[in-house]
Structure formats: structure tokens, C-alpha cells
Design a protein around this motif. Structure first.
Motif, PDB file in Angstrom:
ATOM      1  N   THR A 115      -7.304  -1.326  -4.774  1.00 36.31           N
ATOM      2  CA  THR A 115      -7.048  -0.862  -3.413  1.00 36.31           C
ATOM      3  C   THR A 115      -6.817   0.640  -3.394  1.00 36.31           C
ATOM      4  O   THR A 115      -7.349   1.349  -2.529  1.00 36.31           O
ATOM      5  N   SER A 117     -11.216   1.303   5.116  1.00 29.59           N
ATOM      6  CA  SER A 117     -11.366   2.190   3.966  1.00 29.59           C
ATOM      7  C   SER A 117     -11.820   1.420   2.741  1.00 29.59           C
ATOM      8  O   SER A 117     -11.722   1.891   1.641  1.00 29.59           O
ATOM      9  N   LEU A 147      -0.752   7.418   0.785  1.00 34.44           N
ATOM     10  CA  LEU A 147      -1.823   8.109   0.059  1.00 34.44           C
ATOM     11  C   LEU A 147      -1.510   9.567  -0.235  1.00 34.44           C
ATOM     12  O   LEU A 147      -2.040  10.134  -1.181  1.00 34.44           O
ATOM     13  N   LEU A 158       0.834  -1.194   0.000  1.00 27.98           N
ATOM     14  CA  LEU A 158       0.000   0.000   0.000  1.00 27.98           C
ATOM     15  C   LEU A 158       0.873   1.249   0.000  1.00 27.98           C
ATOM     16  O   LEU A 158       1.657   1.461   0.916  1.00 27.98           O
ATOM     17  N   PRO A 217     -13.831   6.800   4.712  1.00 27.58           N
ATOM     18  CA  PRO A 217     -13.555   5.789   5.743  1.00 27.58           C
ATOM     19  C   PRO A 217     -14.824   5.448   6.514  1.00 27.58           C
ATOM     20  O   PRO A 217     -15.666   6.303   6.760  1.00 27.58           O
ATOM     21  N   TYR A 264     -10.165   2.503  -3.940  1.00 29.34           N
ATOM     22  CA  TYR A 264     -10.986   2.505  -2.734  1.00 29.34           C
ATOM     23  C   TYR A 264     -10.394   3.382  -1.640  1.00 29.34           C
ATOM     24  O   TYR A 264     -11.108   4.114  -0.964  1.00 29.34           O
ATOM     25  N   ARG A 265      -9.076   3.316  -1.459  1.00 31.77           N
ATOM     26  CA  ARG A 265      -8.443   4.103  -0.390  1.00 31.77           C
ATOM     27  C   ARG A 265      -8.528   5.597  -0.672  1.00 31.77           C
ATOM     28  O   ARG A 265      -8.644   6.392   0.245  1.00 31.77           O
TER      29      ARG A 265
END
Length: 185
Positions: A151, A184, A92, A89, A160, A154-155
Motif C-alpha cells: 500500500t 491511488s 504520506l 495508512l 493518482p 503504491y501510494r
């Protein structure tokens, strides 16, 4: 132990040793640098990675090497052996729409490589064990790339969902109210 399944008697599976060795050889200083990271001698490191040896490399050490090396060979190996795919991940704060689109293009390119691999190996009508391994490798990469893209989507774009950890606690256990889980996805 003669009737035990191989996975039960194998203390340090060859796939894990292979991933650890790949992690080590990625270091500019190789085994010498890896030994420094975990505070052992090179000989100790070699001894713990012998397939016929009586010593094993602690998993925590393997994770230290993975973190220090900046690659995810061990995580990928563990996920593959567990029937899954590892998806690192990204931070962000460093992701924008262009990055998300780039991940989708990389996933499409990987699906193309997978498709080409399948076409190549079925030309003769038989898939040999080494060809199956090659197909599985390309498929794993395609799944991981697609999962990475999803992922990120969505993140970045899903709000959240907060939930109280106490809702999931076993009866009779009271979770600390300040410990909340955030999802998330």
C-alpha cells in the motif's frame, strides 16, 4: 432461535468484546479513563461488556475508545472476523524510501515468525486447535505487514487516477460534479 447460527443470535461477539477490553486496558487509566472518554460510569462500561448481559457497547463508542487509545485492536478484530486484514495508512508526508524499506523488512521478519510457528506445531504431526489459532495469528500479521508495504509503495510511487463519481452513479442519479473520487492504487 434454537436453530439459528451462532453469529446470527450473538448481539456482541466475544471477539469484539475481547478487542474492546484490550483497547481499554491499554489506557494508562484503564476502565476509569475509558469511561471518561465515552461519558459513562465505570459500572456502565463493565455492564456493557459482560458476555451474559442484556446491554451492549455501541460500536461508535468502541471506535471513540480506539481513536483515543491510538491502537487498532478493534479494527483488526473486525477485519479478521470478516476474513480480511486491517492495514493502517500512514501520513504520506511522513514517509520516505527508508520507511518503505523498513516495512518490507518487518514483513519478511513476520513471515519468518509465521514459518517458525508452522514448523513448531507440525513437529508432532497434529495441529491442535490452540496451535491453529497461533498459526492464524502469525499469518494474519504477515499478511497485514505485506499489505502495508504494498500500500505504501503504491501510494507513494503511483500517480493518482482521477475518476468522475457520476460515472459510477446509478441510472437516474446525477452526482455533484465537484465530488470526484481519487484512487491511488
Amino acid at each position: 432461535m434454537g436453530n439459528e447460527p451462532q453469529w446470527k443470535v450473538e448481539k456482541q461477539p466475544t471477539w469484539l468484546v475481547g478487542a474492546i477490553k484490550k483497547t481499554i486496558t491499554d489506557f494508562p487509566g484503564g476502565y476509569a479513563e475509558a469511561a471518561e472518554w465515552i461519558g459513562v460510569t465505570e459500572n456502565s462500561l463493565f455492564n456493557r461488556l459482560r458476555t451474559d448481559g442484556d446491554q451492549i457497547l455501541p460500536f461508535g463508542w468502541a471506535m471513540v475508545l480506539q481513536q483515543a487509545g491510538g491502537h487498532h485492536h478493534i479494527a483488526h478484530a473486525v477485519c479478521r472476523a470478516s476474513g480480511g486484514a486491517f492495514v493502517p495508512l500512514p501520513d504520506l508526508e511522513e514517509v520516505d524510501n527508508g520507511d518503505i524499506n523498513q516495512r518490507l523488512l518487518e514483513a519478511i521478519e513476520q513471515i519468518t515468525r509465521y514459518s517458525q510457528q508452522v514448523r513448531k506445531v507440525i513437529e508432532d504431526g497434529v495441529i491442535e486447535p490452540h496451535e491453529r489459532a497461533a498459526i492464524d495469528d502469525e499469518l494474519y500479521r504477515a499478511i497485514a505487514k505485506l499489505q502495508e508495504h504494498t500500500t505504501l509503495v503504491y501510494r507513494v510511487f503511483c500517480a493518482p487516477v482521477k475518476s468522475d463519481a457520476r460515472e459510477r452513479a446509478a441510472p437516474g442519479i446525477v452526482a455533484n460534479k465537484s465530488l470526484c473520487m481519487e484512487k491511488s492504487a
